[in-house]
Design a protein around this motif. Structure first.
Motif: not given
Length: 142
Positions: A9-12, A16-23, A30-37
């Protein structure tokens, strides 16, 4: 449904960290109401702490982040209703979010009140100072 750790959540949010923020961004988007986080109460509290302590975020900014999490249909926040109640108290007072959440979770669990040594939590989060206004606990006979 998949659980989201605080650092994702913090990276998103911080980006502030290009690699981790991108992941983190790719996963969250990619999450959806059918496959939520899924965001646990612990992750919500840690997120507030990290945003404040590490990033110097304002109360208003933190409240906006929490509100966004709560309103996002692709996320399920544990005890969503209780977190909303804690967020309202956090917005309306100077209480720490963790104290607001502790008090609201205890209330939702049927507790009459929450005792504390923290005078600010008494003033702002609705807790009671230990030793005042409640009878001592009764011990069971041996």
């Amino acid at each position: 449904m998949i659980g989201l750790d605080t650092n994702v959540l913090v990276r998103y949010i911080a980006q502030d960290d290009p690699g981790q923020a991108a992941a983190a961004t790719a996963l969250i988007e990619s999450l959806s109401a059918d496959t939520p986080g899924f965001v646990t109460l612990v992750s919500a509290v840690e997120l507030v702490w990290v945003l404040k302590a590490c990033y110097g975020a304002s109360r208003d900014s933190i409240a906006e982040v929490l509100e966004t999490l709560l309103r996002t249909k692709e996320l399920i926040v544990e005890r969503n209703d209780v977190v909303w109640q804690a967020l309202r108290r956090y917005r309306d007072t100077q209480a720490d979010f963790a104290d607001c959440l502790i008090e609201r979770c205890a209330h939702a669990a049927g507790c009459e009140y929450v005792v504390t040594f923290d005078r600010m939590a008494v003033r702002d989060a609705g807790m009671r100072l230990i030793g005042q206004g409640h009878p001592p606990l009764q011990s069971s006979p041996p």
